[in-house]
Write a protein that holds these residues in place. Structure first.
Motif, mmCIF file in Angstrom:
data_model
loop_
_atom_site.group_PDB
_atom_site.id
_atom_site.type_symbol
_atom_site.label_atom_id
_atom_site.label_comp_id
_atom_site.label_asym_id
_atom_site.label_seq_id
_atom_site.Cartn_x
_atom_site.Cartn_y
_atom_site.Cartn_z
ATOM 1 N N PRO A 30 0.813 -1.244 0.000
ATOM 2 C CA PRO A 30 0.000 0.000 0.000
ATOM 3 C C PRO A 30 0.837 1.281 0.000
ATOM 4 O O PRO A 30 0.452 2.281 -0.617
ATOM 5 C CB PRO A 30 -0.830 -0.122 1.279
ATOM 6 N N ALA A 31 2.004 1.249 0.663
ATOM 7 C CA ALA A 31 2.833 2.472 0.718
ATOM 8 C C ALA A 31 3.293 2.925 -0.665
ATOM 9 O O ALA A 31 3.589 4.099 -0.871
ATOM 10 C CB ALA A 31 4.040 2.238 1.619
ATOM 11 N N LYS A 32 3.326 1.991 -1.620
ATOM 12 C CA LYS A 32 3.717 2.414 -2.972
ATOM 13 C C LYS A 32 2.693 3.424 -3.510
ATOM 14 O O LYS A 32 3.064 4.434 -4.113
ATOM 15 C CB LYS A 32 3.813 1.219 -3.927
ATOM 16 N N PHE A 33 1.415 3.152 -3.252
ATOM 17 C CA PHE A 33 0.378 4.077 -3.748
ATOM 18 C C PHE A 33 0.272 5.324 -2.873
ATOM 19 O O PHE A 33 0.169 6.435 -3.383
ATOM 20 C CB PHE A 33 -0.982 3.375 -3.805
ATOM 21 N N ILE A 35 2.480 6.594 -0.590
ATOM 22 C CA ILE A 35 3.703 7.412 -0.445
ATOM 23 C C ILE A 35 4.432 7.531 -1.797
ATOM 24 O O ILE A 35 4.727 8.626 -2.261
ATOM 25 C CB ILE A 35 4.638 6.810 0.626
ATOM 26 N N GLY A 36 4.710 6.388 -2.425
ATOM 27 C CA GLY A 36 5.480 6.383 -3.680
ATOM 28 C C GLY A 36 4.786 7.165 -4.784
ATOM 29 O O GLY A 36 5.424 7.895 -5.550
ATOM 30 N N ILE A 37 3.459 6.991 -4.889
ATOM 31 C CA ILE A 37 2.668 7.733 -5.882
ATOM 32 C C ILE A 37 2.041 8.967 -5.210
ATOM 33 O O ILE A 37 1.910 10.019 -5.830
ATOM 34 C CB ILE A 37 1.551 6.811 -6.463
ATOM 35 N N GLY A 38 1.653 8.804 -3.955
ATOM 36 C CA GLY A 38 1.110 9.941 -3.195
ATOM 37 C C GLY A 38 -0.387 10.129 -3.368
ATOM 38 O O GLY A 38 -0.878 11.255 -3.385
ATOM 39 N N GLN A 39 -1.114 9.014 -3.476
ATOM 40 C CA GLN A 39 -2.569 9.106 -3.620
ATOM 41 C C GLN A 39 -3.268 8.325 -2.505
ATOM 42 O O GLN A 39 -2.886 7.198 -2.206
ATOM 43 C CB GLN A 39 -3.002 8.529 -4.975
ATOM 44 N N SER A 40 -4.316 8.896 -1.924
ATOM 45 C CA SER A 40 -5.067 8.227 -0.852
ATOM 46 C C SER A 40 -6.398 7.675 -1.335
ATOM 47 O O SER A 40 -6.831 6.615 -0.915
ATOM 48 C CB SER A 40 -5.347 9.200 0.290
ATOM 49 N N GLN A 41 -7.093 8.442 -2.177
ATOM 50 C CA GLN A 41 -8.393 8.013 -2.699
ATOM 51 C C GLN A 41 -8.446 8.341 -4.188
ATOM 52 O O GLN A 41 -7.771 9.266 -4.646
ATOM 53 C CB GLN A 41 -9.526 8.758 -1.978
ATOM 54 N N MET A 42 -9.275 7.584 -4.904
ATOM 55 C CA MET A 42 -9.385 7.809 -6.352
ATOM 56 C C MET A 42 -10.858 7.927 -6.731
ATOM 57 O O MET A 42 -11.631 6.996 -6.488
ATOM 58 C CB MET A 42 -8.745 6.618 -7.064
ATOM 59 N N ALA A 43 -11.237 9.075 -7.283
ATOM 60 C CA ALA A 43 -12.635 9.266 -7.694
ATOM 61 C C ALA A 43 -12.973 8.316 -8.831
ATOM 62 O O ALA A 43 -12.149 8.063 -9.720
ATOM 63 C CB ALA A 43 -12.835 10.709 -8.150
ATOM 64 N N VAL A 44 -14.203 7.802 -8.794
ATOM 65 C CA VAL A 44 -14.671 6.872 -9.823
ATOM 66 C C VAL A 44 -15.896 7.497 -10.489
ATOM 67 O O VAL A 44 -16.816 7.949 -9.795
ATOM 68 C CB VAL A 44 -15.060 5.518 -9.176
ATOM 69 N N ALA A 45 -15.898 7.537 -11.811
ATOM 70 C CA ALA A 45 -17.047 8.133 -12.509
ATOM 71 C C ALA A 45 -18.109 7.068 -12.771
ATOM 72 O O ALA A 45 -17.829 6.072 -13.427
ATOM 73 C CB ALA A 45 -16.593 8.741 -13.831
#
Ligand code: CAA
Length: 390
Positions: A30-33, A35-45
């Motif tokens: 999970p830390a890759k997303f 911290i490594g990418i820096g995203q916590s949540q992703m909006a879904v259309a």
């Protein structure tokens, strides 16, 4: 004449995915997303939102009757357009009930479209000081399930009214722009998902930033110390940080600290929405303006826009007296708080649920989407939109 951002609105769909859960489902740390990418949540259309509805919902929040009368130019910046011929701007113009004596066009150059729109708007206002321009940055970022780009998807739109004597930010001269024909990210017309050379796109983003920043300094005489903050196009929040770090040693420790702190504030909304392509830079600006308490009138904000393929631009703006009063901080807080998390299974189902491409009619259930403006279906090859508030 002072020209700039008079109003700024934002919309993101009502559902999102938790990035730690997405990582677990993909057998990734999970830390890759986070911290490594820096995203916590992703909006879904949901299927009832497309680039037109996202843009119209973002604009609905800021448009009043005076704007309806004075807006005579609608610029729809997007790389998720719904038609090869008719512009998304015409639909938004109708959905908002704007003055018929307006121009309405769509602008495309990957994530750079809204920036091109803003600069075009600046020219229009210089010639027509009493008019206003509605600039939209609206997109759904799709790379595909189980792809390296999946963690950098998102959906949403930013809408801005550009006018003379703006209440939020005056756009300054000079600007520096750069074009180079590269294949870092593209989407052929037969595909609903982007193609990307991920590592190359990261390198080019930084290279473009370095080139336009160098040229901007030479042209403007400004330096890092003159910037209260720099906002970046944010495909994911770590990306802008990587670019910022390449120039930080030009500044004193105090300035470095300020830019790094303000960078973090400028990524708060993007961290929880994901990439919204054309709107991402302006969502970052909104995040900074709405979440940083001690910004002052006259503070200068640097802005780096990058649209793969590629065009980049660096420009700046200064904050206007009482700009905070004209933001919709509570509205955006409510928008985020009202969102609902969906499981990875639900997200995958929603992702795979696409509109027919063979001319078949479809009627969609609009009651599951709380947005004011929704796509209700397709009939006779025409998208059907509903503004529930009209
Ligand atoms: N803990 C903390 N960090 C970790 C980690 C862990 N357990 N595991 C990995 N990481 C870090 C890595 O070290 C790496 O950090 P650095 O980049 O600082 O070295 C980071 O997480 C990402 O790891 P990878 O490089 O291995 O990730 P990847 O190759 O799987 O995918 C990506 C990353 C290339 C950005 C991919 O998501 C992608 O292709 N995205 C779409 C393209 C994109 O967004 N490009 C950006 C520039 S182009 C642009 O800006 C236009 C646009 O909007 C598309």
């Amino acid at each position: 004449m002072k020209i700039g951002i008079d109003k700024i609105g934002f919309y993101t769909p009502h559902i999102y995915v938790d990035m730690e859960k997405l990582a677990e489902a993909r057998n990734i740390e999970p830390a890759k997303f986070t911290i490594g990418i820096g995203q916590s949540q992703m909006a879904v259309a949901p299927i009832t939102q497309d680039s037109v509805t996202l843009a119209a919902n973002a604009a609905l929040e800021i448009i009043d009757d005076e704007d309806r009368e004075k807006i005579d130019f609608v610029i729809f910046g997007s790389e998720s357009g719904i038609d090869h011929s008719k512009s998304g701007a015409v639909y938004v113009h109708q959905l908002l009930g704007l003055n018929p004596h307006a121009r309405a066009i769509e602008v495309k150059q990957a994530c750079y479209g809204a920036t091109a729109g803003i600069q075009m708007a600046k020219g229009h206002i210089a010639l027509n000081p009493d008019s206003k321009v509605l600039v939209l940055g609206t997109d759904i970022a799709r790379y595909g399930l189980n792809t390296p780009g999946e963690s950098t998807q998102g959906a949403g739109a930013v809408a801005m009214v550009i006018s003379a004597n703006p209440k939020i930010m005056v756009l300054e001269n000079p600007n520096v722009y750069l074009t180079n024909d590269i294949m870092d990210f593209w989407r052929p017309i037969y595909s609903d998902k982007a193609f990307v050379d991920g590592k190359f796109s990261n390198e080019q983003y930084i290279l473009f930033f370095n080139k336009v920043w160098e040229a901007f300094k030479a042209k403007s005489g400004l330096e890092l110390k003159d910037m209260e903050a720099i906002c970046y196009h944010l495909p994911y929040t770590k990306m802008g940080l990587k670019a910022l770090r390449t120039v930080l040693d030009e500044a004193t420790e105090d300035v470095q600290e300020r830019l790094l702190e303000n960078y973090q504030v400028s990524t708060l909304y993007n961290r929880n929405v994901g990439n919204i392509y054309t709107g991402s830079l302006y969502l970052s600006l909104l995040s900074l303006l709405e979440n940083k308490d001690d910004l002052q009138e006259g503070n200068r904000i640097g802005m780096f826009s990058y649209g793969s393929g590629a065009v980049g631009e660096f420009f700046s703006g200064t904050l206007q007296p009482n700009f905070k009063q004209y933001l919709n901080i509570d509205g955006h807080r409510s928008l985020f708080n009202a969102r609902k998390e969906v499981s990875i299974e639900e997200y995958e189902k929603i992702f795979e649920e696409t509109l027919p491409t063979d001319g078949t009619d479809i009627e969609l259930d609009i009651n599951r989407d709380p947005a004011s403006i929704v796509l209700s279906g397709i009939m006779d090859n025409k998208r059907q939109y509903v503004n529930k508030k009209r």
